[in-house]
Enzyme design. Structure first.
Site, mmCIF file in Angstrom:
data_model
loop_
_atom_site.group_PDB
_atom_site.id
_atom_site.type_symbol
_atom_site.label_atom_id
_atom_site.label_comp_id
_atom_site.label_asym_id
_atom_site.label_seq_id
_atom_site.Cartn_x
_atom_site.Cartn_y
_atom_site.Cartn_z
ATOM 1 N N PRO A 89 -4.660 0.967 18.710
ATOM 2 C CA PRO A 89 -4.378 0.423 17.369
ATOM 3 C C PRO A 89 -4.412 1.455 16.240
ATOM 4 C CG PRO A 89 -6.590 -0.154 18.092
ATOM 5 C CD PRO A 89 -5.920 0.487 19.256
ATOM 6 N N HIS A 96 0.847 -1.192 0.000
ATOM 7 C CA HIS A 96 0.000 0.000 0.000
ATOM 8 C C HIS A 96 0.885 1.246 0.000
ATOM 9 C CE1 HIS A 96 -4.237 -1.451 1.304
ATOM 10 N NE2 HIS A 96 -3.649 -2.351 0.550
ATOM 11 N N LYS A 106 0.732 0.209 15.146
ATOM 12 C CA LYS A 106 2.112 0.035 15.618
ATOM 13 C C LYS A 106 2.346 -1.198 16.487
ATOM 14 C CE LYS A 106 3.980 3.402 13.583
ATOM 15 N NZ LYS A 106 4.243 2.885 12.255
ATOM 16 N N TYR A 113 -9.136 5.841 7.379
ATOM 17 C CA TYR A 113 -9.329 6.173 8.793
ATOM 18 C C TYR A 113 -10.310 7.342 8.818
ATOM 19 C CZ TYR A 113 -4.993 3.585 9.974
ATOM 20 O OH TYR A 113 -4.023 2.625 10.151
ATOM 21 N N TYR A 126 4.035 6.712 10.147
ATOM 22 C CA TYR A 126 3.205 5.568 9.768
ATOM 23 C C TYR A 126 4.062 4.446 9.163
ATOM 24 C CZ TYR A 126 -1.061 3.126 8.430
ATOM 25 O OH TYR A 126 -2.067 2.186 8.333
HETATM 26 C C1 PHB Z 1 -6.384 -3.926 10.729
HETATM 27 O O1 PHB Z 1 -6.421 -4.172 9.508
HETATM 28 O O2 PHB Z 1 -6.777 -4.741 11.570
HETATM 29 C C2 PHB Z 1 -5.844 -2.625 11.159
HETATM 30 C C3 PHB Z 1 -5.266 -1.771 10.240
HETATM 31 C C4 PHB Z 1 -4.785 -0.544 10.639
HETATM 32 C C5 PHB Z 1 -4.886 -0.181 11.963
HETATM 33 C C6 PHB Z 1 -5.435 -1.034 12.900
HETATM 34 C C7 PHB Z 1 -5.924 -2.261 12.498
HETATM 35 O O3 PHB Z 1 -4.420 1.044 12.348
#
Ligand code: PHB
Ligand code: APR
Length: 391
Positions: free
Chosen positions: A293, A73, A297, A201, A386
């Site tokens: 989450p 990605h 990280k 997000y 990130y």
């Molecule tokens: C996930 O795909 O479970 C996931 C992806 C990004 C995040 C947290 C969880 O920041």
């Protein structure tokens, strides 16, 4: 008494990866895990790997399926007030992330450990760490009703937030830093091709939502929920309706109602215990720290910890006379990265969720996000955090 060089407590990604890195250096380990192998292999966790994490997995010799099936990605999107803003990770940092589930990483590591022949004991009960301040610690555990003792040079506490390792260290020898957030994440896994190309997000008036994926045919989606909520209060229909509302815009219309194959609620927490060494015991991964989450990280930090720990232990066995310096250096190196990730995860969490009430704080969130969308410097900072620093 049975002897090993490094006793590893906990068979999650941290413990398994440490075992594999040490095996490559010819160092013996015994891994003790409280749960069954099937339970560990079935847990659904996060899914974004930093390039530094991928290179450690390559070094450990467990990256072939990740390279074949992982999804590169080059960007992530931030949704705010019905618009989506792309953070171009590749053009801002020259690097990208890989979407590959922690469940798959764990499976690859379990396969590698089985192939290496290194011993593991699953369903090890009542693990107790003895003499950790001395030069010959002992690990005692019960397996199928029988008590066993293993003497070792070092113990690696990779047993997660609720494990026994951190609790073995006297309270006076640890500093604890903690923040709990007043909400949780409700996560759903479902078999449907993701309508989005990159992770979204979303900060919405109804709360945070995250659109993620595991493969070209499987999505992973989350919504911010109350800490009082229970999974059985969230039917699939209710989840998707809420998820669509929060995602907003034209993307919402592309999210179908699909049956979930897993649904769970997790609280959000920031936590650090330091230092990461007490005598011959080391803490790594969730045993030492938790991040919310939002910054993706958790797994990446577990990997950087055990990479640094494997280097310290390897150096110790090459030149035991420099022991203390080398062993303390693990804690110093790992904590520098941990605190950086704590800051970023806390920042992402604060900017993207609904917090109860203060109008000033809400304005600050809006201004901070607008600054992010307008400022290349702010985007570069977010992108660098990130994708993570090289190890
Ligand atoms: C996930 O795909 O479970 C996931 C992806 C990004 C995040 C947290 C969880 O920041
Ligand atoms: N004895 C033996 N094993 C134990 C004990 C104990 N007393 N207590 C816990 N364990 C085991 C758990 O069953 C679990 O399998 O330790 C393991 C810890 O694994 P994880 O919780 O996956 O932690 P870690 O390996 O540090 O991985 C960190 O997992 O939670 C995510 O966000 C986190 O992605 C990050 C990653």
């Amino acid at each position: 008494m049975v002897k090993t060089q490094v006793a590893i407590v906990g068979g999650g990604p941290a413990g398994l990866l440490l075992g594999q890195l040490l095996h490559k250096e010819g160092i013996d380990t015994l891994l003790l895990e409280r749960r069954s192998a099937d339970y560990v292999a079935g847990r659904i966790r996060a899914g974004v790997l930093e390039p530094g994490t991928v290179s450690v997995l390559e070094k450990a010799g467990v990256a072939s399926r990740l390279h074949a099936e992982g999804l590169p990605h080059d960007g992530v999107e931030i949704g705010f007030r019905g618009h989506r803003h792309r953070i171009d990770l590749r053009s801002l940092t020259g690097r990208s992330v890989t979407v590959y589930g922690q469940t798959e990483v764990t499976r690859d590591l379990m396969d590698a450990r089985a192939t290496s022949g290194a011993p593991s004991v699953y369903e090890a009960d009542d693990v107790t760490l003895l003499d950790v301040a001395g030069s010959e610690p002992v690990v005692r555990y019960r397996h199928r009703g029988e008590v066993h003792e293993v003497s070792c040079d070092f113990i690696a506490g990779c047993d997660g937030f609720h494990g026994v390792s951190r609790r073995t260290i006297p309270a006076a020898a640890l500093s604890l830093y903690e923040r709990e957030y007043p909400f949780g994440w409700l996560g759903v896994l479902a078999d449907v091709p993701p309508p989005w190309h990159e992770l979204i997000y979303a900060n919405s008036d109804d709360g945070f939502a995250l659109a993620s994926m595991r493969s070209p045919t499987r999505v992973r989606c989350y919504v911010q929920c109350s800490l009082q909520d229970r999974v059985d209060q969230w039917s699939d229909a209710r989840f998707w309706a809420e998820f669509r509302r929060r995602l907003g815009g034209e993307m919402a219309g592309r999210v179908p109602d699909v049956p979930s194959i897993e649904k769970s609620i997790a609280p959000l927490r920031s936590f650090v215990a330091e230092p990461l060494r007490f005598g011959r015991l080391f803490l790594a991964g969730d045993a030492a720290h938790i991040v919310p989450p939002t910054g993706a990280k958790g797994l990446n930090l577990a990997v950087s910890d055990v990479f640094y720990l494997s280097e310290a232990l390897t150096e110790f066995y090459r030149a035991p006379s420099r022991a203390d310096n080398v062993l303390d250096n693990y804690s110093v190196r790992a904590l520098r990265r941990i605190w950086r990730a704590e800051r970023f995860s806390w920042w992402m969490t604060r900017q993207l969720h609904r917090f109860a009430g203060n109008a000033f704080d809400e304005k600050m969130q809006q201004v901070e996000l607008e600054h992010l969308f307008e400022s290349r410097a702010a985007q570069t900072s977010m992108a660098e955090n990130y994708v993570g620093l090289p190890l």
